[in-house]
Scaffold this motif. Structure first.
Motif, PDB file in Angstrom:
ATOM      1  N   PRO A 128       0.817  -1.225   0.000  1.00 29.63           N
ATOM      2  CA  PRO A 128       0.000   0.000   0.000  1.00 29.63           C
ATOM      3  C   PRO A 128       0.848   1.272   0.000  1.00 29.63           C
ATOM      4  O   PRO A 128       0.349   2.343   0.321  1.00 29.63           O
ATOM      5  CB  PRO A 128      -0.789  -0.132   1.305  1.00 29.63           C
ATOM      6  N   THR A 129       2.146   1.174  -0.340  1.00 26.82           N
ATOM      7  CA  THR A 129       3.041   2.325  -0.243  1.00 26.82           C
ATOM      8  C   THR A 129       3.651   2.671  -1.597  1.00 26.82           C
ATOM      9  O   THR A 129       3.737   1.833  -2.500  1.00 26.82           O
ATOM     10  CB  THR A 129       4.187   2.058   0.753  1.00 26.82           C
ATOM     11  N   ASP A 130       4.094   3.927  -1.722  1.00 24.36           N
ATOM     12  CA  ASP A 130       4.838   4.395  -2.895  1.00 24.36           C
ATOM     13  C   ASP A 130       6.316   4.404  -2.535  1.00 24.36           C
ATOM     14  O   ASP A 130       6.715   5.036  -1.549  1.00 24.36           O
ATOM     15  CB  ASP A 130       4.399   5.814  -3.284  1.00 24.36           C
ATOM     16  N   GLN A 131       7.124   3.707  -3.330  1.00 23.61           N
ATOM     17  CA  GLN A 131       8.552   3.584  -3.032  1.00 23.61           C
ATOM     18  C   GLN A 131       9.383   4.115  -4.189  1.00 23.61           C
ATOM     19  O   GLN A 131       9.059   3.884  -5.363  1.00 23.61           O
ATOM     20  CB  GLN A 131       8.918   2.116  -2.784  1.00 23.61           C
ATOM     21  N   VAL A 132      10.483   4.813  -3.849  1.00 25.91           N
ATOM     22  CA  VAL A 132      11.422   5.270  -4.876  1.00 25.91           C
ATOM     23  C   VAL A 132      12.082   4.051  -5.508  1.00 25.91           C
ATOM     24  O   VAL A 132      12.483   3.110  -4.807  1.00 25.91           O
ATOM     25  CB  VAL A 132      12.494   6.200  -4.271  1.00 25.91           C
ATOM     26  N   CYS A 133      12.186   4.030  -6.817  1.00 23.69           N
ATOM     27  CA  CYS A 133      12.763   2.887  -7.531  1.00 23.69           C
ATOM     28  C   CYS A 133      14.230   2.692  -7.168  1.00 23.69           C
ATOM     29  O   CYS A 133      15.003   3.656  -7.093  1.00 23.69           O
ATOM     30  CB  CYS A 133      12.649   3.086  -9.039  1.00 23.69           C
ATOM     31  N   THR A 134      14.609   1.454  -6.965  1.00 20.65           N
ATOM     32  CA  THR A 134      16.019   1.099  -6.798  1.00 20.65           C
ATOM     33  C   THR A 134      16.657   0.994  -8.180  1.00 20.65           C
ATOM     34  O   THR A 134      15.951   0.961  -9.205  1.00 20.65           O
ATOM     35  CB  THR A 134      16.143  -0.251  -6.089  1.00 20.65           C
ATOM     36  N   PRO A 135      17.995   0.931  -8.252  1.00 24.58           N
ATOM     37  CA  PRO A 135      18.639   0.730  -9.559  1.00 24.58           C
ATOM     38  C   PRO A 135      18.135  -0.513 -10.290  1.00 24.58           C
ATOM     39  O   PRO A 135      17.978  -0.507 -11.508  1.00 24.58           O
ATOM     40  CB  PRO A 135      20.124   0.608  -9.189  1.00 24.58           C
ATOM     41  N   ASP A 136      17.866  -1.592  -9.541  1.00 21.49           N
ATOM     42  CA  ASP A 136      17.342  -2.812 -10.174  1.00 21.49           C
ATOM     43  C   ASP A 136      15.955  -2.573 -10.749  1.00 21.49           C
ATOM     44  O   ASP A 136      15.620  -3.070 -11.837  1.00 21.49           O
ATOM     45  CB  ASP A 136      17.283  -3.957  -9.153  1.00 21.49           C
ATOM     46  N   ASP A 137      15.127  -1.822 -10.012  1.00 19.28           N
ATOM     47  CA  ASP A 137      13.787  -1.506 -10.513  1.00 19.28           C
ATOM     48  C   ASP A 137      13.871  -0.703 -11.807  1.00 19.28           C
ATOM     49  O   ASP A 137      13.149  -0.973 -12.778  1.00 19.28           O
ATOM     50  CB  ASP A 137      12.994  -0.713  -9.473  1.00 19.28           C
ATOM     51  N   LEU A 138      14.761   0.284 -11.825  1.00 21.09           N
ATOM     52  CA  LEU A 138      14.922   1.119 -13.021  1.00 21.09           C
ATOM     53  C   LEU A 138      15.410   0.292 -14.200  1.00 21.09           C
ATOM     54  O   LEU A 138      14.945   0.455 -15.331  1.00 21.09           O
ATOM     55  CB  LEU A 138      15.896   2.267 -12.736  1.00 21.09           C
ATOM     56  N   ALA A 139      16.363  -0.616 -13.917  1.00 23.98           N
ATOM     57  CA  ALA A 139      16.891  -1.463 -14.994  1.00 23.98           C
ATOM     58  C   ALA A 139      15.778  -2.301 -15.611  1.00 23.98           C
ATOM     59  O   ALA A 139      15.723  -2.487 -16.832  1.00 23.98           O
ATOM     60  CB  ALA A 139      17.998  -2.364 -14.447  1.00 23.98           C
ATOM     61  N   GLN A 140      14.885  -2.807 -14.757  1.00 28.45           N
ATOM     62  CA  GLN A 140      13.777  -3.617 -15.266  1.00 28.45           C
ATOM     63  C   GLN A 140      12.830  -2.776 -16.122  1.00 28.45           C
ATOM     64  O   GLN A 140      12.365  -3.224 -17.179  1.00 28.45           O
ATOM     65  CB  GLN A 140      13.019  -4.249 -14.107  1.00 28.45           C
ATOM     66  N   LEU A 141      12.550  -1.553 -15.703  1.00 25.25           N
ATOM     67  CA  LEU A 141      11.672  -0.680 -16.472  1.00 25.25           C
ATOM     68  C   LEU A 141      12.304  -0.315 -17.819  1.00 25.25           C
ATOM     69  O   LEU A 141      11.621  -0.299 -18.849  1.00 25.25           O
ATOM     70  CB  LEU A 141      11.362   0.590 -15.672  1.00 25.25           C
ATOM     71  N   PHE A 142      13.611  -0.054 -17.824  1.00 26.37           N
ATOM     72  CA  PHE A 142      14.287   0.270 -19.085  1.00 26.37           C
ATOM     73  C   PHE A 142      14.351  -0.947 -20.007  1.00 26.37           C
ATOM     74  O   PHE A 142      14.272  -0.826 -21.230  1.00 26.37           O
ATOM     75  CB  PHE A 142      15.698   0.798 -18.804  1.00 26.37           C
ATOM     76  N   GLN A 143      14.498  -2.118 -19.409  1.00 30.05           N
ATOM     77  CA  GLN A 143      14.521  -3.339 -20.220  1.00 30.05           C
ATOM     78  C   GLN A 143      13.196  -3.515 -20.959  1.00 30.05           C
ATOM     79  O   GLN A 143      13.167  -3.909 -22.129  1.00 30.05           O
ATOM     80  CB  GLN A 143      14.788  -4.552 -19.321  1.00 30.05           C
ATOM     81  N   LEU A 144      12.101  -3.206 -20.273  1.00 38.13           N
ATOM     82  CA  LEU A 144      10.793  -3.297 -20.923  1.00 38.13           C
ATOM     83  C   LEU A 144      10.659  -2.264 -22.030  1.00 38.13           C
ATOM     84  O   LEU A 144      10.013  -2.495 -23.051  1.00 38.13           O
ATOM     85  CB  LEU A 144       9.681  -3.084 -19.888  1.00 38.13           C
ATOM     86  N   ARG A 145      11.314  -1.117 -21.840  1.00 36.98           N
ATOM     87  CA  ARG A 145      11.205  -0.048 -22.828  1.00 36.98           C
ATOM     88  C   ARG A 145      11.881  -0.444 -24.145  1.00 36.98           C
ATOM     89  O   ARG A 145      11.406  -0.100 -25.228  1.00 36.98           O
ATOM     90  CB  ARG A 145      11.855   1.221 -22.249  1.00 36.98           C
ATOM     91  N   ASN A 146      12.988  -1.161 -24.045  1.00 39.53           N
ATOM     92  CA  ASN A 146      13.709  -1.584 -25.247  1.00 39.53           C
ATOM     93  C   ASN A 146      13.239  -2.954 -25.709  1.00 39.53           C
ATOM     94  O   ASN A 146      14.004  -3.739 -26.228  1.00 39.53           O
ATOM     95  CB  ASN A 146      15.219  -1.675 -24.945  1.00 39.53           C
ATOM     96  N   ILE A 147      12.013  -3.231 -25.501  1.00 36.82           N
ATOM     97  CA  ILE A 147      11.526  -4.595 -25.370  1.00 36.82           C
ATOM     98  C   ILE A 147      11.829  -5.504 -26.546  1.00 36.82           C
ATOM     99  O   ILE A 147      11.627  -5.151 -27.673  1.00 36.82           O
ATOM    100  CB  ILE A 147      10.025  -4.568 -25.057  1.00 36.82           C
ATOM    101  N   ARG A 148      12.437  -6.606 -26.212  1.00 37.38           N
ATOM    102  CA  ARG A 148      12.477  -7.766 -27.073  1.00 37.38           C
ATOM    103  C   ARG A 148      12.422  -8.936 -26.110  1.00 37.38           C
ATOM    104  O   ARG A 148      13.397  -9.209 -25.417  1.00 37.38           O
ATOM    105  CB  ARG A 148      13.740  -7.846 -27.904  1.00 37.38           C
ATOM    106  N   PRO A 149      11.277  -9.601 -26.040  1.00 32.50           N
ATOM    107  CA  PRO A 149      11.122 -10.681 -25.055  1.00 32.50           C
ATOM    108  C   PRO A 149      12.228 -11.724 -25.191  1.00 32.50           C
ATOM    109  O   PRO A 149      12.694 -12.026 -26.289  1.00 32.50           O
ATOM    110  CB  PRO A 149       9.751 -11.275 -25.403  1.00 32.50           C
ATOM    111  N   TYR A 150      12.616 -12.273 -24.056  1.00 34.86           N
ATOM    112  CA  TYR A 150      13.689 -13.271 -24.027  1.00 34.86           C
ATOM    113  C   TYR A 150      13.375 -14.451 -24.937  1.00 34.86           C
ATOM    114  O   TYR A 150      14.265 -14.980 -25.601  1.00 34.86           O
ATOM    115  CB  TYR A 150      13.892 -13.754 -22.589  1.00 34.86           C
TER     116      TYR A 150
END
Length: 636
Positions: A136-158
């Motif tokens: 139920p909380t809003d959390q600042v993204c960690t570097p791992d979270d950001l990496a996952q979001l950027f990976q989706l942005r350049n998306i090519r599924p594994y």
């Protein structure tokens, strides 16, 4: 958006991952951080904000409607900030409504497209201004979270990755033929059925041209690859089915375990995996009215097993070197797969699908193995409810990158449960209320979400049911983090039913009184049956050796599964006994005896005297007197 339903859910479950409340005096940073988090959180599908609600953790109820002073200005400020404060424009759905006579504003923030993530607050910058929802909380993204979001942005599924050292010769023709057969069954006129093998693979996005040469993608190999290429590149990505004797995983394989390993293309593996699970499933046999053939009904519905199995292989993380593992315990089946759920755990079973392996999911959908609207789990929940089984249980861990689905083998409403419910007769419980109470008794608690799965009710109706049971003094309400749950009141826990033979007699008498409207005095009937059964028990005891008689007579109220099985094994070694006789001997119900004997039969320690008629009234159970003996005629 239904503001009243959101309010009901807030009172029932507290704030949670996709529902947040604010005072709404102004649109400040707190509101915008929540908007940002809803837009970023993967698989959430967005979330809701209720403005005009006051939270007081020390008050009861915890939330009160205070309303907003100027709803038009508030909505205008929110829309303006959503279009200017972030690196990408967010278009929330905003509406006002009346709640308890006051004006509130409801906001739905949609999840942003993958190509737009991460969404961040421009003034704070990417590192400090990108938020996601964690509970139920809003959390600042960690570097791992950001990496996952950027990976989706350049998306090519594994699963669309090409393995350069492979070729079309690594494809198994039998797997392609299985696809054609299943596809023709679903869509006989599908155009791809007329393609040759390479054209078909190309149409399914399972091969790609590299320097003019067609090479399989990871999805192509997992779906259609031959055993050699799968062993070479995916040696640990197999399917394991393990049967465990008992209710706990011991950690080491020994004679209490039985396992099957499969490593082959998913199109040919799935039917074999289904068969392995269903072949070992207990079945109930019956003869439907007007039919000359018997009908078999598995303990867990076939559709439920199939859906959970397909989900395990379709949504698992194939970048993790580990098997898809199905473990069959005596009381449940667990499906383990690498890869946490991309969909929040409390939204599993709701419309909408989030797929980790898009090509694999697409192909399985075309063969009717999988649903593409997120309705597969909803079907599992419905089938389990129809079978009067507890709802499926799901556990997802992002930290461990694992997902576990559990299906129970034991019905909620057995004889012991019915006897326990007798104490609540004065309340006139409905079937849904009774199931909810038994679930709370078996698991220790029940939430609104679990109540909805048990009954098929919506959130307000489930809330009313739980509120009624709380008002009757049967349930106690507890606030716990982001949700509310209920436990049985201490007075109900103290009123456990008498176990064993007393329970069996009581249930039998209630059935007789209800169905046959017998005029016999209940106390007289109980005493008569009690005398008869004790006399029968003495007769059975007299057939046993003195040492075994003493062992049974000195049993306490509680008996371990190991001790129980050993004693029943010793009894059946003396001579064949029926389930009813075993129940009399141990002062337990016949259902208890049948379940114990079934486990021994499955373990091939005890055998049926009438193997071709497992449900015969005259069925008895015996232990062979020599190795290799499988027929009662050889026993004497």
């Amino acid at each position: 958006m239904n503001i009243n339903k959101l309010w009901e859910q807030l009172l029932q479950r507290d704030e949670h991952i996709w529902l947040e409340v604010k005072l709404g005096n102004e649109i400040g940073n707190s509101v915008m951080q929540t908007v940002c988090a809803y837009a970023n959180t993967i698989g959430l599908g967005g979330g809701y904000l209720l403005l005009g609600i006051k939270e007081d953790k020390n008050a009861s109820p915890k939330y009160t409607v205070v309303g907003v002073g100027n709803p038009d200005k508030l909505q205008s400020d929110l829309a303006t900030q959503c279009s200017s404060k972030f690196n990408e424009i967010i278009r929330p759905n905003i509406q006002s409504g009346i709640l308890e006579g006051k004006t509130v504003v409801c906001v739905h923030v949609p999840e942003a497209e993958a190509r737009l993530k991460p969404i961040f607050m421009k003034k704070q910058g990417l590192d400090k201004g990108t938020y996601i929802r964690v509970g139920p909380t809003d959390q600042v993204c960690t570097p791992d979270d950001l990496a996952q979001l950027f990976q989706l942005r350049n998306i090519r599924p594994y699963d669309e990755t090409v393995l350069p050292q492979t070729s079309v010769s690594d494809i198994n023709p039998n797997a392609l033929n299985e696809y054609r057969k299943l596809r023709a069954k679903k869509h006989p006129n599908a155009s791809e059925l007329r393609y040759n093998d390479e054209e078909l693979l190309d149409a399914l996005h399972c091969i790609e041209k590299v320097d003019g040469i067609s090479r399989p993608t990871i999805a192509g190999l997992l779906l259609f690859g031959n055993e050699n290429v799968l062993r070479r590149y995916f040696s640990m990505m197999r399917f394991d089915y393990v049967r465990v004797k008992g209710r706990d995983w011991g950690g080491e394989m020994d004679d209490t375990y039985y396992s099957i390993e499969l490593r082959e293309a998913l199109l040919t593996l799935l039917p074999k995996a289904e068969a392995a699970i269903m072949d070992s499933m207990e079945r109930e046999f019956s003869f439907p009215k007007g039919s000359l053939t018997r009908e078999e009904k598995p303990a867990i519905p076939y559709d439920a097993i199939r859906e959970v199995l397909v989900n395990a292989v379709m949504h698992r993380d194939y970048q993790v070197a580990g098997p898809t593992l199905v473990v069959r315990f005596t009381d449940r089946i667990e499906f383990h797969n690498p890869g946490y759920s991309l969909k929040p755990i409390d939204r599993i079973g709701t419309p909408g699908s989030q797929s980790r392996n898009q090509t694999i999911a697409s192909v399985l959908h075309e063969t009717e193995y999988a649903e593409n609207k997120g309705s597969g789990i909803a079907k599992v929940q419905k089938r389990m409810q129809e079978a009067q089984l507890p709802p499926p249980h799901f556990m997802s861990s992002k930290t461990d990158n694992t997902f576990v689905a559990t299906l129970s083998l034991h019905q909620l409403m057995d004889e012991a449960a019915l006897a326990w419910l007798n104490q609540f007769n004065r309340f006139g419980l409905s079937g849904e209320e009774a199931r909810t109470l038994v679930f709370a008794r078996n698991t220790g608690s029940v939430s609104n979400e679990e109540c909805r799965k048990l009954t098929g009710y919506d959130t307000p109706k489930a809330s009313n049911l739980l509120t009624k049971l709380r008002g009757c003094g049967i349930l106690e309400q507890h606030s716990h983090g982001s949700g509310t749950y209920y436990t049985l009141s201490s007075s109900c826990l103290e009123k456990e039913p008498k176990t064993g033979l007393d329970t069996q007699i009581r249930v039998q008498d209630i059935q007789i009184e209800t169905e046959n409207k017998s005029e016999l005095d209940l106390v007289t009937q109980l005493r008569t049956q009690d005398t008869q059964i004790e006399s029968e028990r003495d007769r059975i005891l007299s057939l046993l050796p003195d040492s075994l008689q003493d062992e049974i007579q000195n049993l306490g109220q509680r008996i371990t599964p190991e001790k129980r099985e050993e004693l029943i094994f010793k009894v059946c070694k003396v001579c064949p006994f029926t389930a009813t006789e075993i129940s009399f001997l141990f002062r337990k119900t016949r259902t208890w005896a049948k379940n114990c004997l079934r486990e021994l039969v499955n373990a091939e320690r005890v055998f049926l005297t009438i193997p071709d008629k497992p449900n015969s009234r005259n069925q008895a159970y015996y232990v062979p007197r020599s190795d290799g003996q499988r027929n009662i005629s050889e026993w004497k």
